[in-house]
Write an enzyme that holds these catalytic residues in place. Structure first.
Site, PDB file in Angstrom:
ATOM      1  N   GLU A 239     -16.921   0.469  -1.403  1.00  0.00           N
ATOM      2  CA  GLU A 239     -16.955   1.874  -1.026  1.00  0.00           C
ATOM      3  C   GLU A 239     -16.087   2.711  -1.960  1.00  0.00           C
ATOM      4  O   GLU A 239     -16.522   3.720  -2.492  1.00  0.00           O
ATOM      5  CB  GLU A 239     -16.488   2.042   0.423  1.00  0.00           C
ATOM      6  CG  GLU A 239     -17.440   1.467   1.457  1.00  0.00           C
ATOM      7  CD  GLU A 239     -18.739   2.243   1.541  1.00  0.00           C
ATOM      8  OE1 GLU A 239     -18.735   3.460   1.240  1.00  0.00           O
ATOM      9  OE2 GLU A 239     -19.764   1.632   1.902  1.00  0.00           O
TER      10      GLU A 239
ATOM     11  N   ARG B 229      -2.093   2.133  -7.383  1.00  0.00           N
ATOM     12  CA  ARG B 229      -0.791   2.785  -7.401  1.00  0.00           C
ATOM     13  C   ARG B 229       0.230   1.920  -8.140  1.00  0.00           C
ATOM     14  O   ARG B 229       0.109   0.695  -8.232  1.00  0.00           O
ATOM     15  CB  ARG B 229      -0.302   3.074  -5.988  1.00  0.00           C
ATOM     16  CG  ARG B 229      -0.070   1.823  -5.132  1.00  0.00           C
ATOM     17  CD  ARG B 229       1.396   1.545  -4.941  1.00  0.00           C
ATOM     18  NE  ARG B 229       1.606   0.326  -4.157  1.00  0.00           N
ATOM     19  CZ  ARG B 229       1.869  -0.853  -4.694  1.00  0.00           C
ATOM     20  NH1 ARG B 229       1.917  -0.985  -6.007  1.00  0.00           N
ATOM     21  NH2 ARG B 229       2.074  -1.916  -3.944  1.00  0.00           N
TER      22      ARG B 229
ATOM     23  N   LYS C 254       4.470   1.263  -8.331  1.00  0.00           N
ATOM     24  CA  LYS C 254       5.754   1.537  -7.697  1.00  0.00           C
ATOM     25  C   LYS C 254       6.617   2.364  -8.650  1.00  0.00           C
ATOM     26  O   LYS C 254       6.596   2.163  -9.866  1.00  0.00           O
ATOM     27  CB  LYS C 254       6.485   0.239  -7.355  1.00  0.00           C
ATOM     28  CG  LYS C 254       6.000  -0.459  -6.096  1.00  0.00           C
ATOM     29  CD  LYS C 254       6.909  -1.636  -5.765  1.00  0.00           C
ATOM     30  CE  LYS C 254       6.457  -2.353  -4.494  1.00  0.00           C
ATOM     31  NZ  LYS C 254       6.580  -1.516  -3.298  1.00  0.00           N
TER      32      LYS C 254
ATOM     33  N   LYS D 273      13.796  -2.315  -3.622  1.00  0.00           N
ATOM     34  CA  LYS D 273      13.283  -3.613  -3.193  1.00  0.00           C
ATOM     35  C   LYS D 273      14.129  -4.742  -3.760  1.00  0.00           C
ATOM     36  O   LYS D 273      14.378  -5.739  -3.073  1.00  0.00           O
ATOM     37  CB  LYS D 273      11.818  -3.781  -3.607  1.00  0.00           C
ATOM     38  CG  LYS D 273      11.147  -4.992  -2.985  1.00  0.00           C
ATOM     39  CD  LYS D 273       9.633  -4.911  -3.086  1.00  0.00           C
ATOM     40  CE  LYS D 273       8.979  -6.060  -2.313  1.00  0.00           C
ATOM     41  NZ  LYS D 273       7.501  -5.958  -2.309  1.00  0.00           N
TER      42      LYS D 273
ATOM     43  N   ARG E 149      17.259  -4.946  -1.669  1.00  0.00           N
ATOM     44  CA  ARG E 149      16.987  -5.572  -0.365  1.00  0.00           C
ATOM     45  C   ARG E 149      16.856  -7.081  -0.493  1.00  0.00           C
ATOM     46  O   ARG E 149      17.254  -7.824   0.409  1.00  0.00           O
ATOM     47  CB  ARG E 149      15.705  -4.992   0.247  1.00  0.00           C
ATOM     48  CG  ARG E 149      15.828  -3.555   0.721  1.00  0.00           C
ATOM     49  CD  ARG E 149      14.692  -3.195   1.676  1.00  0.00           C
ATOM     50  NE  ARG E 149      13.374  -3.380   1.075  1.00  0.00           N
ATOM     51  CZ  ARG E 149      12.720  -2.456   0.401  1.00  0.00           C
ATOM     52  NH1 ARG E 149      13.280  -1.254   0.223  1.00  0.00           N
ATOM     53  NH2 ARG E 149      11.529  -2.696  -0.101  1.00  0.00           N
TER      54      ARG E 149
ATOM     55  N   HIS F  48      -5.257 -10.316   0.857  1.00  0.00           N
ATOM     56  CA  HIS F  48      -4.325  -9.989  -0.225  1.00  0.00           C
ATOM     57  C   HIS F  48      -4.402 -11.059  -1.315  1.00  0.00           C
ATOM     58  O   HIS F  48      -4.325 -12.256  -1.021  1.00  0.00           O
ATOM     59  CB  HIS F  48      -2.890  -9.917   0.297  1.00  0.00           C
ATOM     60  CG  HIS F  48      -2.623  -8.745   1.185  1.00  0.00           C
ATOM     61  ND1 HIS F  48      -1.357  -8.283   1.469  1.00  0.00           N
ATOM     62  CD2 HIS F  48      -3.474  -7.908   1.837  1.00  0.00           C
ATOM     63  CE1 HIS F  48      -1.431  -7.234   2.274  1.00  0.00           C
ATOM     64  NE2 HIS F  48      -2.706  -7.002   2.515  1.00  0.00           N
TER      65      HIS F  48
ATOM     66  N   GLU G 213      -1.165  -6.802  -7.275  1.00  0.00           N
ATOM     67  CA  GLU G 213      -1.538  -7.131  -5.899  1.00  0.00           C
ATOM     68  C   GLU G 213      -2.852  -6.423  -5.570  1.00  0.00           C
ATOM     69  O   GLU G 213      -2.956  -5.209  -5.713  1.00  0.00           O
ATOM     70  CB  GLU G 213      -0.472  -6.711  -4.899  1.00  0.00           C
ATOM     71  CG  GLU G 213      -0.849  -7.125  -3.465  1.00  0.00           C
ATOM     72  CD  GLU G 213       0.036  -6.514  -2.403  1.00  0.00           C
ATOM     73  OE1 GLU G 213       0.551  -7.257  -1.561  1.00  0.00           O
ATOM     74  OE2 GLU G 213       0.178  -5.278  -2.402  1.00  0.00           O
TER      75      GLU G 213
ATOM     76  N   ALA H  41      -5.152   0.589   9.314  1.00  0.00           N
ATOM     77  CA  ALA H  41      -3.898   0.385   8.585  1.00  0.00           C
ATOM     78  C   ALA H  41      -3.284   1.712   8.148  1.00  0.00           C
ATOM     79  O   ALA H  41      -2.063   1.896   8.203  1.00  0.00           O
ATOM     80  CB  ALA H  41      -4.142  -0.507   7.370  1.00  0.00           C
TER      81      ALA H  41
ATOM     82  N   HIS I 186       0.307   3.118   9.584  1.00  0.00           N
ATOM     83  CA  HIS I 186       1.412   3.467   8.687  1.00  0.00           C
ATOM     84  C   HIS I 186       1.928   4.881   8.985  1.00  0.00           C
ATOM     85  O   HIS I 186       3.141   5.114   9.014  1.00  0.00           O
ATOM     86  CB  HIS I 186       0.937   3.379   7.235  1.00  0.00           C
ATOM     87  CG  HIS I 186       1.985   3.780   6.243  1.00  0.00           C
ATOM     88  ND1 HIS I 186       3.078   2.999   5.953  1.00  0.00           N
ATOM     89  CD2 HIS I 186       2.111   4.903   5.481  1.00  0.00           C
ATOM     90  CE1 HIS I 186       3.834   3.610   5.055  1.00  0.00           C
ATOM     91  NE2 HIS I 186       3.276   4.767   4.755  1.00  0.00           N
TER      92      HIS I 186
END
Length: 245
Positions: free
Chosen positions: A46, A51, A53, A61, A64, A128, A147, A159, A163
């Site tokens: 479709e 994107r 980061k 990240k 963390r 994924h 990814e 989803a 979010h």
């Protein structure tokens, strides 16, 4: 000042590798879309969305995770700097697209997480893949991870809204809301199954009509909305192949 410029160039070059990997993968997807449409008169994809980061998001990240801050460490510990989301019509399309990517000889699937056969506790579903894409720079070749998330329209709708509902919600979610969220995910999954069943029934009707159609259909092909007549020599070749079967 010179040191800052050099460091800025390194960051730019680092992120450019991921952009080039995304560009390459999106080109492959576009080719698969067109090929599938021409051969099957059907487009399983479709839309797509990519994107990268931001440097700030990458650093947050890494902090963390408690990892050292260096370019090799970032590449080793963060596999989703570049992301590509592919939205399909039906669940079967998800695995069809996944198989198409696996059959690309220059791509390497390094990790697969199937949240369709094994949904997350909150109901999230998606396939994924971590895909290594070759990127050819001016002085070397790099294998860059992207990814890839493949999901249906219903899965993507759920989803996206999940979010938005819980974006920056740092407290524990009440159990009642979690239960309703899971029920909504189950409803989306049931809709996927129903729509795919209807799609398959229509395909079966269409195939039966084609089988019962009189011989000698339109002897032409259509590519990019342009019609091309099939030369008689090609038709004779087809007849010869069928005669040898």
């Amino acid at each position: 000042m010179e040191q800052f410029k050099r460091f800025k160039d390194e960051i730019t070059r680092f992120l450019m590798m991921y952009k080039f990997a995304l560009d390459s993968l999106e080109t492959k997807i576009e080719i698969l879309k067109e090929e599938f449409h021409f051969l099957h008169d059907y487009n399983p994809i479709e839309h797509t969305k990519s994107r990268l980061k931001s440097p700030e998001s990458i650093l947050n990240k890494m902090y963390r995770k408690g990892c050292d801050i260096s370019f090799p460490s970032i590449r080793s510990n963060i596999k989703d700097i570049a992301g590509l989301r592919i939205t399909c019509s039906f669940v079967s399309d998800i695995y069809r697209i996944s198989d198409m990517l696996k059959n690309q000889s220059d791509l390497n699937i390094v990790e697969t997480k199937d949240y369709i056969r094994n949904p997350k506790p909150n109901g999230y579903q998606s396939l994924h893949l971590i895909v290594e894409v070759p990127v050819y720079m001016s002085d070397r070749q790099e294998q860059v991870c992207v990814e890839v998330q493949i999901r249906t329209i219903a899965m993507d709708f759920w989803a996206s809204l999940e979010h938005k509902i819980f974006y920056k919600y740092n407290e524990s979610v009440p159990s009642g809301l979690l239960r309703e969220l899971k029920e909504a995910a189950d409803s989306a999954a049931a809709l996927d199954k129903q729509m795919e069943r209807l799609h398959n029934e229509v395909l079966e009707i269409k195939e039966n009509r084609m089988e019962n159609a009189p011989p000698g259909g339109a002897k032409r092909i259509i590519i990019r909305d342009q019609e091309y007549p099939i030369p008689a020599a090609f038709l004779q070749l087809i007849d010869g192949v069928q005669g040898n079967e």
